[in-house]
Write a protein that holds these residues in place. Sequence first.
Motif, PDB file in Angstrom:
ATOM      1  N   ARG A 206     -12.723  -0.726   3.477  1.00 59.36           N
ATOM      2  CA  ARG A 206     -12.850   0.674   3.098  1.00 59.36           C
ATOM      3  C   ARG A 206     -14.324   1.047   3.131  1.00 59.36           C
ATOM      4  O   ARG A 206     -15.097   0.702   2.232  1.00 59.36           O
ATOM      5  CB  ARG A 206     -12.258   0.921   1.719  1.00 59.36           C
TER       6      ARG A 206
ATOM      7  N   ASP B 264      -9.533  -5.686   6.365  1.00 62.44           N
ATOM      8  CA  ASP B 264      -9.288  -4.319   5.915  1.00 62.44           C
ATOM      9  C   ASP B 264     -10.520  -3.891   5.119  1.00 62.44           C
ATOM     10  O   ASP B 264     -10.793  -4.432   4.047  1.00 62.44           O
ATOM     11  CB  ASP B 264      -8.028  -4.321   5.048  1.00 62.44           C
TER      12      ASP B 264
ATOM     13  N   LYS C 115     -11.173   4.161   6.194  1.00 64.33           N
ATOM     14  CA  LYS C 115     -10.786   2.759   6.096  1.00 64.33           C
ATOM     15  C   LYS C 115     -10.650   2.201   7.505  1.00 64.33           C
ATOM     16  O   LYS C 115     -10.024   2.830   8.372  1.00 64.33           O
ATOM     17  CB  LYS C 115      -9.467   2.603   5.338  1.00 64.33           C
TER      18      LYS C 115
ATOM     19  N   ASP D  38     -14.662   6.514   0.545  1.00 66.11           N
ATOM     20  CA  ASP D  38     -13.412   7.075   0.047  1.00 66.11           C
ATOM     21  C   ASP D  38     -12.646   7.811   1.135  1.00 66.11           C
ATOM     22  O   ASP D  38     -11.441   8.067   0.988  1.00 66.11           O
ATOM     23  CB  ASP D  38     -13.701   8.036  -1.109  1.00 66.11           C
TER      24      ASP D  38
ATOM     25  N   ARG E 246     -13.081  -3.449  -1.936  1.00 68.02           N
ATOM     26  CA  ARG E 246     -13.284  -2.608  -0.750  1.00 68.02           C
ATOM     27  C   ARG E 246     -13.038  -3.387   0.530  1.00 68.02           C
ATOM     28  O   ARG E 246     -12.831  -2.796   1.596  1.00 68.02           O
ATOM     29  CB  ARG E 246     -14.691  -2.021  -0.749  1.00 68.02           C
TER      30      ARG E 246
ATOM     31  N   THR F 153      -8.807   9.390   5.180  1.00 71.43           N
ATOM     32  CA  THR F 153      -8.143   9.941   4.009  1.00 71.43           C
ATOM     33  C   THR F 153      -8.726  11.316   3.716  1.00 71.43           C
ATOM     34  O   THR F 153      -9.824  11.445   3.168  1.00 71.43           O
ATOM     35  CB  THR F 153      -8.326   9.013   2.795  1.00 71.43           C
TER      36      THR F 153
ATOM     37  N   GLU G 180       0.847  -1.187   0.000  1.00 78.23           N
ATOM     38  CA  GLU G 180       0.000   0.000   0.000  1.00 78.23           C
ATOM     39  C   GLU G 180       0.880   1.233   0.000  1.00 78.23           C
ATOM     40  O   GLU G 180       2.063   1.178   0.345  1.00 78.23           O
ATOM     41  CB  GLU G 180      -0.910   0.003   1.234  1.00 78.23           C
TER      42      GLU G 180
ATOM     43  N   GLU H  65      -1.201   5.625   3.217  1.00 80.48           N
ATOM     44  CA  GLU H  65      -2.406   4.880   3.561  1.00 80.48           C
ATOM     45  C   GLU H  65      -2.157   3.815   4.616  1.00 80.48           C
ATOM     46  O   GLU H  65      -3.093   3.141   5.063  1.00 80.48           O
ATOM     47  CB  GLU H  65      -2.984   4.216   2.307  1.00 80.48           C
TER      48      GLU H  65
END
Length: 828
Positions: free
Chosen positions: A483, A481, A489, A486, A438, A515, A126, A130
Amino acid sequence: MRHLTGRIPLFALLLALLLGGPSVFAQETGRIEGRVTQAAGQGVGGVTVEVAGTQIWTLTDDQGRFTLRAVPPGTQTLTFTLGNRKVEQTGVVVEAAKAARADQAVDWDISFAETVTVFSASRRTERIVEAPAAVTSVSEAQIEREASHGQVPKLLEFTPGAEVTQSGVYDYNFNTRGFNSSLNRRVATLIDGRNPSVPFLGAQEWAAVSFPLDDLASVEFVRGPSAALYGANASSGVLNMTTKAPRFSEGGQLRLAGGELSTINADVRHAGGFGNDWYWKVTAGLRDGGDFTRSRFFMQPNPVEYSVPCPFPTPPGSSDCLPLEAAPLALEDDNQIVFGSVRFDKYFAGDTLLTFEGGTAEIEGPAFQTGIGRVQLVEVERPWARINLNTRHWNVLAYYTSRDAPKQRALASGANVALDTSNTVLEIQTNWSFAEDRVRVVAGAAYGEEEIDTRDPATGLQTLVLRPIDSDKQAVFGQLDFRVSDLVKLLFAARVDDSSLHDTQFSPKGSVVFTLNPNHTLRLTYNEAFQLANYSEFFLRAPAAAPVNLQQVEVGICNSSGVACGLGVTPVFAFGNPQLDLEETTTIELGYTGIIGGKTFLTVDYYQSENKNFITDLLPAGQTALGRINPTLTPWIGPPDAENTAVNPLLGFPPGTTVAQAVRFSVPDLSTDMLLGNTIAVTYTNFGDVDTQGVDIGVNQYVDDNWSWFVNASWFDFDVVQQLAGFAGLLLPNTPEYKAGAGVAWKNAKTDVALSGRWVDEFRWSVGPFNGIVESYVTADLVVNHRLNESWGVGANVANVLDEEHWEAFGGDLLGRRALGYLVFSWR
């Protein structure tokens, strides 16, 4: 036979996976390989490369290289994305069991910071902005610039939060966030997934790194507890190193370096292909030279370099003096290290890679600080082997590491402390993506066996433990993990560890990453971790210092009372404590990572931890008012006359005191051991709860194509919440409250120059027999490289360029300058 029988299931499973793996995992698919470059030919890292209409994607490495695995045959379209930038490549023809080529040139205006990727924080690749943890990444290009010094810890010496404590040319303690120690074991170190640590101590032996430094493709340092994915050895962090794959680094290189301390270093590396998707790599190296280490033999005129010499023999708990040693250095100013390795890679149809690799290192000469004083390596061999099966969704890793050390001199006692250890591990990991990528899942399991034998081949006697020891360990781990949008996460991870050495442990982790935009993230992380005592702390039984003469006690107490106690020259022994509890850590961390104006990379991390059940270094067994700190060691019991006879009243003891009671009062560390006779005992215990907090700040600015600079600073604070009576002042973090680093670099097409430095505030060091002040110091390194042409290069690497003599751990060497020049020849 028990050891072999226990390993049969492990090796049977491994054999089945290796023999059946390629056929099981291979599919009628192909792969796409390529490189993303800018107009001038520089690779672009961190670019997301995706096969349109599928969930097949990857990130380019720092050289811009990528491989897409398990791609369906046919004509495919690729998308290349970095932040808000995007480009497509159409017409990529993929055939089953073959590799298609898809290079892509871009004209994006990007900064270096935007292209950095990491793997270690969540066991998947990644972008660094992030990652759900504080991570430092050292690029392949930077490693190559510094390769001539050949020392892994120095790659991170000037980075935020890193505690690189040097005690000799090859003696480093690598740590973060406090509670450093000699032979520190709180940062898990991995090389291509393999743990090279010495099982007996759990610490790294940096002299045994068996590859040239510029064979490293990347170095990542995760700061903070990471037990949820990596287990007990990651209570403070993870150092993850990846070496170069031969397929992507064909050709060869010879590097010769030499300079101060009579240093001569030589490294060679060569990689190529056999055809039919087979590739190979061979590395070898030599380190020959002196050291900063000086003998502290009590019979020489000036036995210590700084501070004042302690009395000899040194009483347990002595402070602010350098202990004298019972033996001189076995090898004076003569280090020799020889290493080598060989690797074979086989690529199968679709997405399967099978790796066979092995190597060894032979070490003579370096001395190391330990809990029983300094130990010099006289004859040590470190063989290892690794087998790795990797597909897009599965990774199966098995490795074996061993250490055969028939000759090691404990300088404090003069004894030979032989140590033969081995570690065998099998780990299986899988990863999957769902809901249009996602949701990502990582899961795995691991099994390992360790063996310890300290038999001296010359005498047939055990030198560090009573008898050979073996243990097994197993673990399962997983990570989700997700998300959410947008902007948000979520990450949840947990690991369950079980071992014949400790009860089942559960280590959870939770993280939220916000983010703000593609180049700015905030994260909040919760971690629980634990640290297992090493074999030394559990089972040690070894001389710790020169014998103590108790003849005055015999004459003054026993004989004057008409009793013969049998006291005289008495050995000082270090004993493990099998009843030690696990150290436990709970940490909350708030961090920010951002790229500002496309030129500046900024990280800010605040952490707060609760730590309990710290394990002490070696302490006198009878020191605490709460009783003997190791219940397995019983107080000395004298002969019947001593237990029944009242002490001479002229000695001033209370009426009714027996001779034996008076002896135990006068020498509270005297204990009984049925095999060794009367001894002065030092041992370990759990002794405190501590709250810690701190801040790490790092700024890197890439001014233009030529200039860059960095600054960083760390603050650390601790509060002892609880500790055992009699231990005040011993529970120390061995870490400065403040430290800072800075540097500047310039480069063009052929030349690069970098000057880096750090300042460390004064702090107190208390580890085993070494208790004293580490004075504030400043040290700086200069690196110069110049490429003469495509094949030849020259340069210099100067550590401590101003030759400021200092020590970084009390009891460590007095460090000076080490300037090396080098010549390198490369071919393809």
